[in-house]
Design a protein around this motif. Structure first.
Motif, PDB file in Angstrom:
ATOM      1  N   ALA A  22      -5.873   1.815   7.090  1.00  0.00           N
ATOM      2  CA  ALA A  22      -6.667   1.771   8.641  1.00  0.00           C
ATOM      3  C   ALA A  22      -8.451   0.618   7.492  1.00  0.00           C
ATOM      4  CB  ALA A  22      -8.050   3.037   8.182  1.00  0.00           C
ATOM      5  N   PRO A  23      -8.260   0.690   6.581  1.00  0.00           N
ATOM      6  CA  PRO A  23      -9.328  -0.413   6.234  1.00  0.00           C
ATOM      7  C   PRO A  23      -8.956  -1.542   6.575  1.00  0.00           C
ATOM      8  CG  PRO A  23      -8.986   0.881   4.477  1.00  0.00           C
ATOM      9  CD  PRO A  23      -7.690   1.325   5.536  1.00  0.00           C
ATOM     10  N   ALA A  43      -2.009  11.005   5.499  1.00  0.00           N
ATOM     11  CA  ALA A  43      -1.948   9.990   3.976  1.00  0.00           C
ATOM     12  C   ALA A  43      -1.708   8.363   4.263  1.00  0.00           C
ATOM     13  CB  ALA A  43      -1.818  10.471   3.518  1.00  0.00           C
ATOM     14  N   ALA A  44      -0.661   7.806   5.244  1.00  0.00           N
ATOM     15  CA  ALA A  44      -0.588   6.804   5.451  1.00  0.00           C
ATOM     16  C   ALA A  44      -1.048   5.920   6.305  1.00  0.00           C
ATOM     17  CB  ALA A  44       1.174   6.858   5.754  1.00  0.00           C
ATOM     18  N   ILE A 104       0.898  -1.693  -0.231  1.00  0.00           N
ATOM     19  CA  ILE A 104       0.574  -0.047   0.115  1.00  0.00           C
ATOM     20  C   ILE A 104       0.840   1.948   0.592  1.00  0.00           C
ATOM     21  CG2 ILE A 104      -1.943   1.095   1.219  1.00  0.00           C
ATOM     22  CD1 ILE A 104      -2.993  -1.255   1.906  1.00  0.00           C
ATOM     23  N   LEU A 105       2.048   1.692   0.621  1.00  0.00           N
ATOM     24  CA  LEU A 105       2.833   2.329   1.324  1.00  0.00           C
ATOM     25  C   LEU A 105       3.352   2.882  -0.353  1.00  0.00           C
ATOM     26  CD1 LEU A 105       4.218   1.746   4.796  1.00  0.00           C
ATOM     27  CD2 LEU A 105       2.281   3.363   3.696  1.00  0.00           C
ATOM     28  N   ARG A 106       3.871   1.604  -1.060  1.00  0.00           N
ATOM     29  CA  ARG A 106       4.164   1.736  -2.299  1.00  0.00           C
ATOM     30  C   ARG A 106       3.949   2.364  -3.035  1.00  0.00           C
ATOM     31  NH1 ARG A 106       7.444  -3.116  -0.944  1.00  0.00           N
ATOM     32  NH2 ARG A 106       6.048  -4.356  -1.974  1.00  0.00           N
ATOM     33  N   ASP A 107       2.934   1.627  -3.292  1.00  0.00           N
ATOM     34  CA  ASP A 107       2.084   2.104  -4.310  1.00  0.00           C
ATOM     35  C   ASP A 107       1.182   4.191  -4.189  1.00  0.00           C
ATOM     36  OD1 ASP A 107       1.602   0.302  -5.473  1.00  0.00           O
ATOM     37  OD2 ASP A 107      -0.454  -1.447  -4.577  1.00  0.00           O
ATOM     38  N   ALA A 108       1.165   4.227  -2.523  1.00  0.00           N
ATOM     39  CA  ALA A 108       1.789   5.629  -2.855  1.00  0.00           C
ATOM     40  C   ALA A 108       2.497   6.271  -2.959  1.00  0.00           C
ATOM     41  CB  ALA A 108       0.529   5.454  -0.954  1.00  0.00           C
ATOM     42  N   PHE A 163      -6.918  -2.657   9.294  1.00  0.00           N
ATOM     43  CA  PHE A 163      -7.337  -3.335  10.538  1.00  0.00           C
ATOM     44  C   PHE A 163      -9.380  -3.022  10.657  1.00  0.00           C
ATOM     45  CE2 PHE A 163      -3.176  -1.446  10.427  1.00  0.00           C
ATOM     46  CZ  PHE A 163      -2.553  -2.725  11.333  1.00  0.00           C
ATOM     47  N   GLU A 164      -9.448  -2.286   9.964  1.00  0.00           N
ATOM     48  CA  GLU A 164     -10.981  -2.389  10.591  1.00  0.00           C
ATOM     49  C   GLU A 164     -11.533  -3.659   9.706  1.00  0.00           C
ATOM     50  OE1 GLU A 164     -12.318   0.697   8.079  1.00  0.00           O
ATOM     51  OE2 GLU A 164     -11.986   2.211   9.573  1.00  0.00           O
ATOM     52  N   ALA A 165     -11.018  -3.719   8.852  1.00  0.00           N
ATOM     53  CA  ALA A 165     -11.598  -5.678   8.388  1.00  0.00           C
ATOM     54  C   ALA A 165     -11.203  -6.373   9.812  1.00  0.00           C
ATOM     55  CB  ALA A 165     -10.800  -5.912   6.937  1.00  0.00           C
ATOM     56  N   ASP A 166     -10.185  -6.232  10.737  1.00  0.00           N
ATOM     57  CA  ASP A 166      -9.940  -7.494  11.226  1.00  0.00           C
ATOM     58  C   ASP A 166     -10.943  -7.916  12.721  1.00  0.00           C
ATOM     59  OD1 ASP A 166      -7.701  -8.190   9.976  1.00  0.00           O
ATOM     60  OD2 ASP A 166      -5.946  -7.043  11.274  1.00  0.00           O
ATOM     61  N   GLU A 167     -11.142  -5.996  12.729  1.00  0.00           N
ATOM     62  CA  GLU A 167     -11.645  -5.692  13.674  1.00  0.00           C
ATOM     63  C   GLU A 167     -13.482  -6.856  13.664  1.00  0.00           C
ATOM     64  OE1 GLU A 167     -11.822  -1.537  15.064  1.00  0.00           O
ATOM     65  OE2 GLU A 167      -9.469  -1.576  15.522  1.00  0.00           O
ATOM     66  N   ALA A 168     -13.628  -6.442  12.369  1.00  0.00           N
ATOM     67  CA  ALA A 168     -14.818  -6.821  12.121  1.00  0.00           C
ATOM     68  C   ALA A 168     -15.371  -8.549  11.584  1.00  0.00           C
ATOM     69  CB  ALA A 168     -15.665  -6.627  11.064  1.00  0.00           C
TER      70      ALA A 168
END
Length: 95
Positions: free
Chosen positions: A79-80, A73-74, A34-38, A82-87
């Motif tokens: 964030a998504p 920005a990072a 994700i960081l490389r792509d951004a 960790f949101e998926a992990d929490e769900a």
């Protein structure tokens, strides 16, 4: 005090901020991608010295740092994950 790299995260240089601490290589790969792509530069600091080489995983954790100006920005980009992990954890608790 830090024994074997356990404990508080230590900044590797000025003008960087801790983005996240992770405990498995899968999470590391996703975040790096994700960081490389951004085009956000990052630094990974392993805790525990060479222990991840011996054990095959960052059991004591590893920290990903980004420039202070890239932190917001990072954070929004990852964030998504960790949101998926929490769900997933909430679904497991309900069963």
């Amino acid at each position: 005090m830090s024994i074997f790299g356990i404990g508080k995260s230590h900044k590797p240089m000025e003008n960087v901020e801790l983005l996240v601490t992770f405990f498995d290589f899968g999470t590391r790969s996703v975040i790096e991608s994700i960081l490389r792509d951004a085009d956000i530069p990052y630094i990974i600091k392993e805790r525990g010295g060479s222990l991840p080489i011996i054990t095959g995983s960052p059991m004591l954790g590893a920290d990903i740092f980004v420039r202070a100006e890239d932190l917001d920005a990072a954070t929004k980009l990852i964030a998504p994950i960790f949101e998926a992990d929490e769900a997933g954890e909430e679904e497991s608790e309900e069963e």
